[in-house]
Design an enzyme around this catalytic site. Structure first.
Site, PDB file in Angstrom:
ATOM      1  N   ASN A 243     -24.028  -5.925 -11.157  1.00  0.00           N
ATOM      2  CA  ASN A 243     -23.546  -6.105 -12.523  1.00  0.00           C
ATOM      3  C   ASN A 243     -22.635  -7.309 -12.651  1.00  0.00           C
ATOM      4  O   ASN A 243     -22.683  -8.029 -13.651  1.00  0.00           O
ATOM      5  CB  ASN A 243     -22.817  -4.840 -12.991  1.00  0.00           C
ATOM      6  CG  ASN A 243     -23.777  -3.810 -13.557  1.00  0.00           C
ATOM      7  OD1 ASN A 243     -24.188  -3.907 -14.694  1.00  0.00           O
ATOM      8  ND2 ASN A 243     -24.163  -2.850 -12.728  1.00  0.00           N
TER       9      ASN A 243
ATOM     10  N   SER B  98     -37.757  -9.102 -26.511  1.00  0.00           N
ATOM     11  CA  SER B  98     -38.269  -9.968 -25.451  1.00  0.00           C
ATOM     12  C   SER B  98     -39.231  -9.210 -24.539  1.00  0.00           C
ATOM     13  O   SER B  98     -40.287  -9.715 -24.159  1.00  0.00           O
ATOM     14  CB  SER B  98     -37.108 -10.530 -24.628  1.00  0.00           C
ATOM     15  OG  SER B  98     -37.577 -11.285 -23.534  1.00  0.00           O
TER      16      SER B  98
ATOM     17  N   GLY C  97     -30.513  -2.709 -13.202  1.00  0.00           N
ATOM     18  CA  GLY C  97     -31.443  -2.838 -14.320  1.00  0.00           C
ATOM     19  C   GLY C  97     -31.172  -1.897 -15.472  1.00  0.00           C
ATOM     20  O   GLY C  97     -32.087  -1.511 -16.202  1.00  0.00           O
ATOM     21  N   GLU C  98     -29.895  -1.546 -15.682  1.00  0.00           N
ATOM     22  CA  GLU C  98     -29.542  -0.589 -16.739  1.00  0.00           C
ATOM     23  C   GLU C  98     -29.971  -1.085 -18.127  1.00  0.00           C
ATOM     24  O   GLU C  98     -30.508  -0.328 -18.920  1.00  0.00           O
ATOM     25  CB  GLU C  98     -28.034  -0.348 -16.726  1.00  0.00           C
ATOM     26  CG  GLU C  98     -27.539   0.631 -17.792  1.00  0.00           C
ATOM     27  CD  GLU C  98     -27.659   2.083 -17.385  1.00  0.00           C
ATOM     28  OE1 GLU C  98     -27.572   2.945 -18.278  1.00  0.00           O
ATOM     29  OE2 GLU C  98     -27.848   2.347 -16.195  1.00  0.00           O
TER      30      GLU C  98
ATOM     31  N   GLN D  71     -38.620  -8.765 -14.350  1.00  0.00           N
ATOM     32  CA  GLN D  71     -37.990  -8.405 -13.080  1.00  0.00           C
ATOM     33  C   GLN D  71     -37.880  -6.888 -12.993  1.00  0.00           C
ATOM     34  O   GLN D  71     -37.269  -6.255 -13.843  1.00  0.00           O
ATOM     35  CB  GLN D  71     -36.597  -9.028 -12.973  1.00  0.00           C
ATOM     36  CG  GLN D  71     -35.899  -8.708 -11.649  1.00  0.00           C
ATOM     37  CD  GLN D  71     -34.573  -9.436 -11.533  1.00  0.00           C
ATOM     38  OE1 GLN D  71     -34.512 -10.645 -11.753  1.00  0.00           O
ATOM     39  NE2 GLN D  71     -33.524  -8.718 -11.193  1.00  0.00           N
TER      40      GLN D  71
END
Length: 290
Positions: free
Chosen positions: A117, A54, A81-82, A62
């Site tokens: 998370n 993707s 954003g891991e 983002q």
């Protein structure tokens, strides 16, 4: 360096509406380190591959949220954003978009990592439950306070936390996706009977039972005559291998000697090795003291 006006809902939930005032730029991937407080333990390779595809097609929509590394100038530590970070590295991307937050306090970093998370939809139920528990225990939140922080109902927080009362082999089934959260909640009614949980869980997996069928099986078990339930448990059931392994490890760590648990139905024996007469006295001293 430029400023970003559309950082996405996740960032807004975490930090409020002033995130557009934070520093936004393309950061070298090599200058970013993972968040040491990352509550997610399981990253599915297939899911990461799909995310990478993707990103390859649409880019990172983002930005990652980072803070300046207080121990090494010019580097940054992830706050949120891991998965995007890992997927970007899989693609070999040299840079990723980031916003920099001024977060110096370790407790704040941990809290933000947990909340970010939990608000994602791709945590497995056990990771979510452990994140709830960490948030509540580390920051002395009540379940009500935690539910407000997370934007969830108190009952949903309580229900997720109850999953931690299940035996380890059921937790592993949830992590691996063998059982759904609905199946696990049904089994919670038998939380004090590990043998019964193991028996029903095996039927669920072998017969591919639905949640509704599992609930019916649990109800049927609970309504058995007490003598029938007891007899079945005593005559036929062994404790699950995963739980037996846990008990063995606990004894081994306590006694510092090799321990073996040998089962024969609901009976069995424990073997403890010793390596000299002095070692025997040491082991006996530990057992007698306890």
């Amino acid at each position: 360096m430029t400023k970003n006006k559309g950082l996405g809902q996740g960032v807004g939930v975490l930090f409020g509406d002033d995130s557009e005032e934070e520093l936004y730029f393309e950061c070298n991937v090599e200058n970013i380190t993972a968040n040491k407080h990352q509550p997610r333990n399981h990253f599915g390779e297939q899911d990461l591959a799909e995310l990478a595809d993707s990103i390859k097609e649409h880019g990172i929509l983002q930005p990652l949220v980072v803070r300046r590394n207080p121990k090494k100038g010019g580097t940054y530590e992830l706050i949120a954003g891991e998965r995007r970070f890992r997927a970007s590295k899989m693609l070999g991307m040299p840079t990723v978009p980031v916003i920099v937050k001024d977060v110096a306090d370790e407790n704040t970093l941990l809290e933000l990592a947990l909340i970010e998370n939990i608000q994602r939809t791709d945590l497995n139920p056990i990771e979510e439950a452990e994140a709830y528990h960490s948030l509540i225990s580390k920051f002395n939140y009540t379940q009500e306070e935690a539910s407000v922080k997370l934007g969830k109902s108190r009952s949903s927080v309580a229900n997720i936390l109850r999953l931690l009362n299940l035996p380890d082999f059921i937790k592993q089934d949830l992590i691996e996706g063998n059982l759904s959260e609905g199946h696990a909640r049904s089994l919670l009614r038998l939380a004090d009977n590990i043998a019964a949980i193991k028996e029903i869980r095996d039927q669920v997996l072998s017969k591919k039972l639905s949640v509704r069928q599992t609930e019916m099986l649990v109800r049927k078990y609970l309504h058995k005559p007490a003598t029938q339930t007891l007899k079945k448990s005593e005559d036929r059931q062994e404790i699950p291998d995963s739980y037996c392994s846990t008990l063995t490890n606990q004894l081994t760590n306590k006694l510092h000697s090799k321990v073996t648990i040998l089962q024969n139905g609901s009976r069995g024996k424990i073997e403890i090795e010793y390596y000299s007469l002095d070692d025997l006295e040491r082991v006996i001293g530990l057992v007698v003291k306890e």
